[in-house]
Design an enzyme around this catalytic site. Structure first.
Site, short mmCIF file in Angstrom:
data_model
loop_
_atom_site.label_atom_id
_atom_site.label_comp_id
_atom_site.label_asym_id
_atom_site.label_seq_id
_atom_site.Cartn_x
_atom_site.Cartn_y
_atom_site.Cartn_z
N LYS A 1 8.52 8.63 -8.23
CA LYS A 1 7.53 8.96 -8.47
C LYS A 1 7.27 8.21 -7.56
CE LYS A 1 4.56 6.19 -10.71
NZ LYS A 1 5.21 4.73 -10.95
N CYS B 1 -9.85 -2.10 -13.41
CA CYS B 1 -8.32 -2.76 -12.45
C CYS B 1 -8.16 -3.35 -11.90
CB CYS B 1 -6.85 -1.49 -12.64
SG CYS B 1 -7.50 -1.09 -10.66
N MET B 2 -8.95 -3.94 -11.48
CA MET B 2 -8.82 -4.63 -9.98
C MET B 2 -10.35 -6.17 -9.94
SD MET B 2 -5.89 -4.53 -8.89
CE MET B 2 -6.05 -6.12 -8.67
N MET C 1 -2.37 -6.45 -13.76
CA MET C 1 -2.92 -5.32 -15.36
C MET C 1 -3.49 -6.81 -16.24
SD MET C 1 -5.09 -3.38 -14.35
CE MET C 1 -4.30 -3.18 -12.50
N GLY D 1 -3.20 -1.94 -8.62
CA GLY D 1 -2.30 -1.11 -9.25
C GLY D 1 -2.30 -0.02 -8.97
N GLN D 2 -3.41 0.19 -7.61
CA GLN D 2 -4.30 2.20 -7.26
C GLN D 2 -3.84 1.99 -5.46
OE1 GLN D 2 -7.09 3.93 -9.43
NE2 GLN D 2 -7.64 2.56 -9.77
S1 SF4 Z 1 4.19 2.70 -3.63
FE1 SF4 Z 1 4.53 3.06 -5.84
S2 SF4 Z 1 5.11 4.70 -6.46
FE2 SF4 Z 1 4.72 4.89 -4.90
S3 SF4 Z 1 7.18 4.66 -4.21
FE3 SF4 Z 1 6.36 2.62 -4.54
S4 SF4 Z 1 6.80 1.63 -6.30
FE4 SF4 Z 1 6.72 3.80 -6.22
#
Ligand code: SF4
Lengths: 92, 775
Positions: free
Chosen positions: B91, B180-181, B364, B401-402
């Site tokens: 990503k 999420c948190m 999560m 998560g975010q």
């Molecule tokens: S912050 Fe998360 S989504 Fe972005 S490169 Fe690092 S592991 Fe991957």
């Protein structure tokens, strides 16, 4: 709903695909697969040192050539599985 | 002559190779490639590289974005970032590829007679301000609401809070980090009196064991997982995966232990039982630094509108706690958790061994839990009893998560009960906010109003008449979207959505505002390890797309609050951060000045005397410790962390005859949350084009389901049809179905249940009952 399912945009136009894969050889035939892949001009290959797997990057001029190359790779008898990791299209 | 195309292709090939290596690293324990991967990417003379944090997850990897002629053309990992040391996941590498998507929102759209009409941004902002004013005039301040995001930047969150709480005077502000948190926050506050982890990512380099609790790090925190695998290969560190589903993380771990959904509560207590029975308690640590408490039990599930709950903590002693744990012997717990006595003892022995350093990781699985606060408390108990906390390689670590769930949602405080420092219920905190914001203190209400789920229930009931959604896609990500989609379509509520791309949430908006993307604006994010990262605008945004902070400011000014928002368009990010920093001055939460963040790849707060604090509460590292001891849990008035007595209680809905399967939902490595960005990145979309339903092969066999065949999953709320996936990426336990939620064409959240933890108000997306049929 919006048209999100299409997701086509400028990166798709006039592409010169670069793709990366993980190539899983049949047990005991890693060196053979490495040699075969190195034989293709459009392939760059990096074997893992301690696992039965090779990282592979293909660099072709267009989608057609990309498809043909993929078919050739998939026909190699030492290959068990070819898994796509990522693909990039650069403008010509 | 310099050939930019050839160079760029070489560069991209390097990136492609690194992607493959990263993917391999998340699948194979300790994989090592030839040294070529270390060489990195040669600098391209023609590209201008600018640093920032990754747009996507809470790991907060440092990225370098290469721009050429005003366009972003390449991304690489920032080798100077101690988070990722030059690595990125798939990503991360591909993030900029969504910016130029054909359906990018470039102008404001206003719904007129059922059609969206392109409208000059200024006019659209006039309309938003007038609708907000109209709603307040007709139905009061609490008829307007704002719902923001853990992906909002720090300035965006700060201005949202100042606008809603300081200018308008309503606490109707909440955000998707509630989803999420929130349990992590209440877990930290109840156990330690201060939010966010005590440790940092450097723990990975010191720990002997990593125990992951209901967390698929190989896919969700891939760069951290690859760092763990590196330590596994280098030093023989061990990874123990404790989960309800076999994932890529499980197969790369040294041991995978599966448990029945919800029984993590019981297993955590059983581990504490064993620690005590075997004399593994670190007595001097517990005596000096811990107290014991219990709270209410049978606390409900929040299924009713207007559900209220307040815990009543009561002090207990060690003996009472020990007595309570008698119900949690490994033998008793093994019966319903489906974890063997041997495995429970194995886990306890890892934590109990004084010579082994252990880090627990979760995300999560523990937070999206109807007893989310409790399970957070229980894992803290394990670390507190053994004294394995706040030291390099020893500690509980709640992952976010975010990208800015910590930096924005939790630190700026874009929750109904929060202020940038402290909570609305606390007079001193309100006074501090009023002083810095230059507003009368009476304007900031002292009572929290709606948390996320309840906010959308209020929209459904007609209690909220105006809502502004920013940087999030609730009509894909809320639980029970089958109720909240029709709610948002009701005429009784005027809906404004700011986003970069069209989504199912913009589909119900009355006004759609075109937002600038990540690198088209400056900003700050705060990641899981308390690291604040700053970046500057790197490219122009298309059309009238505008930074969200600026759109908030424009609307606030139109509503008559010009004097409260005196920032300049060019430097508002910097001006806002400098104002915000005042809230956290001091040794406990001091934030690094901009000059430092400009140069470095982030700094960890508390930033004191020019230094990041890597391990809080440990006097060796943390200048805020003041009790003269080795450790000081200064978040609590008595300086002691709390060991909580929290029982096992069932999930609100369990498989039964009519709905015989558990439904578990989650994410995949290729997609970021609801997919609105990553599904517009062709490689990621091609790699994972649609959602699916994973089955255990035995269940598939007895139902006569073949791989790829369309399956209808139905709960008491709704249904969703998806192709079956058997023995592919993940393997749920028997009697469980797993579905990722990224696909807006297969809305699994129409099926999920909007129950939540009564303390944190965070919904449980991991457990509800469904039936399964061939579609
Ligand atoms: S912050 Fe998360 S989504 Fe972005 S490169 Fe690092 S592991 Fe991957």
């Amino acid at each position: 709903m919006n048209e999100n399912s299409e997701f086509s945009h400028s990166y798709n136009q006039h592409s010169m695909p670069i793709k990366s894969y993980l190539a899983h050889p049949i047990a005991g035939r890693k060196d053979e697969l490495l040699a075969a892949l190195k034989g293709f001009d459009q392939c760059e290959v990096l074997p893992a040192e301690n696992q039965n797997i090779l990282a592979l990057v293909t660099d072709t001029l267009n989608d057609k050539e990309d498809e043909i190359l993929k078919e050739k790779i998939e026909a190699l008898s030492s290959l068990k599985l070819l898994a796509l990791v990522s693909g990039f299209n650069t403008p010509q | 002559m310099y050939d930019s195309l050839t160079n760029r292709r070489n560069f991209i090939k390097k990136m492609a190779m690194l992607s493959a290596i990263t993917a391999a690293a998340s699948m194979f324990p300790g994989i090592v490639f030839a040294s070529e991967q270390e060489k990195g990417i040669p600098d391209n003379a023609n590209l201008d590289w600018k640093k920032g944090p990754c747009r996507f997850c809470g790991v907060g990897c440092g990225i370098l974005v290469g721009t050429e002629n005003g366009k972003a053309v390449a991304v690489k990992g920032d080798p100077n970032s101690s988070v990722n040391k030059g690595l990125l996941c798939v990503k991360g590498y591909h993030q900029i590829m969504c910016i130029q998507s054909k359906d990018r929102l470039k102008t404001a759209l206003v719904k007129k007679n059922g059609n969206y009409v392109e409208t000059p941004l200024n006019e659209a902002l006039d309309l938003v301000a007038s609708k907000m004013k109209e709603s307040i005039a007709q139905n009061g301040k609490d008829s307007v609401a704002m719902y923001t995001s853990g992906q909002s930047t720090i300035p965006e969150g700060y201005i949202a809070s100042k606008f809603m709480k300081g200018a308008i005077g309503t606490n109707n502000l909440d955000c998707n980090a509630r989803l999420c948190m929130a349990s992590a926050v209440t877990g930290f506050l109840t156990s330690f009196g201060a939010d966010e982890p005590m440790g940092c990512y450097e723990d990975i380099d010191h720990a002997d064991y990593f125990v992951t609790w209901g967390n698929n790090m190989a896919e969700m925190h891939p760069v951290l997982f690859s760092r763990m695998l590196e330590q596994k290969a280098k030093r023989g560190a061990k990874i123990i995966d404790f989960a309800t589903r076999t994932t890529r993380s499980s197969t790369a771990s040294d041991k995978s232990i599966l448990f029945e959904p919800q029984t993590d509560l019981a297993v955590a207590n059983a581990i504490c039982y064993e620690i005590i029975q075997n004399g593994w308690v670190n007595k001097s640590f517990v005596e000096k630094h811990c107290s014991f408490s219990k709270g209410l039990t049978h606390i409900g599930y929040g299924l009713e509108d207007n559900f209220q709950f307040t815990d009543k903590p009561e002090k207990i002693d060690f003996e009472a706690y020990k007595e309570f744990l008698k119900d949690y012997s490994p033998e008793k717990v093994a019966k319903y958790s489906k974890v063997s006595v041997k495995d429970i003892k194995y886990l306890a022995a890892i934590y109990g061994d004084p010579n082994k350093k252990v880090v627990s990781y979760w995300c999560m699985g523990m937070n999206q839990h109807t007893r989310g606060t409790w399970i957070n408390n229980l894992v803290y108990n394990i670390h507190l009893l053994t004294g394995k906390i706040s030291q390099p390689g020893n500690g509980p670590f709640s992952l976010t998560g975010q990208p800015s769930a910590c930096g924005t949602a939790r630190e700026v405080g874009t929750f109904t009960h929060k202020l940038p420092h402290g909570v609305v219920m606390n007079k001193k905190d309100r006074e501090m906010a009023a002083k810095i914001w230059k507003v009368p203190v009476e304007r900031i209400p002292s009572k929290p109003t709606y948390h996320a789920t309840e906010m959308f229930r209020a929209v459904d009931r007609g209690d909220i008449n105006f809502i502004w959604v920013q940087a999030t896609n609730p009509l894909v990500s809320l639980p029970k979207t089958s109720r909240y989609r029709p709610a948002m379509e009701k005429k009784s509520c005027f809906v404004v959505v700011s986003d970069v791309f069209p989504t199912p949430t913009t589909d119900v908006a009355d006004v759609i505002l075109p937002a600038a993307w990540h690198i088209e604006k400056g900003g700050l994010y705060g990641n899981s390890e308390r690291r604040t990262q700053y970046w500057q605008k790197m490219v122009e945004s298309p059309g009238e797309a505008t930074p969200d902070t600026w759109m908030f400011i424009e609307v606030a000014r139109r509503m008559g609050f010009e004097d409260l928002f005196p920032y300049s368009k060019e430097n508002h990010v910097e001006e806002i951060y400098n104002e915000y920093r005042q809230f956290h001055e001091g040794a406990k939460h001091g934030m690094a000045p901009l000059e430092v963040l400009e140069k470095e790849s982030g700094a960890i707060w508390p930033y004191v005397n020019g230094k990041s604090t890597q391990w809080r509460y440990n006097a060796k590292y943390d200048p805020a410790c003041s009790n003269g001891e080795d450790f000081h849990f200064y978040g609590k008035p008595d300086g002691k962390a709390v060991i909580w007595q929290r029982p096992f209680e069932d999930a609100p809905e369990k498989p039964d005859q009519e709905y015989p399967f558990w439904l578990n939902t989650g994410r995949v490595v290729e997609h970021w949350h609801t997919g609105s960005m990553t599904r517009r990145i062709p490689v990621l979309h091609q790699a994972m084009p649609n959602a699916y339903a994973e089955f255990h092969p035995d269940d598939a066999k007895s139902l006569g389901i073949r791989n790829g065949e369309n399956i209808k999953i139905t709960s008491r709320r709704g249904s969703c049809t998806l192709p079956a996936s058997i023995n592919e990426r993940g393997l749920p336990t028997k009697g469980q179905v797993f579905v990722p939620f990224f696909d807006e064409n297969m809305l699994i959240n129409d099926v999920t249940l909007d129950s939540f933890c009564p303390i944190s108000k965070e919904p449980d997306y991991k457990k509800c009952a469904v039936k399964v049929e061939r579609a």
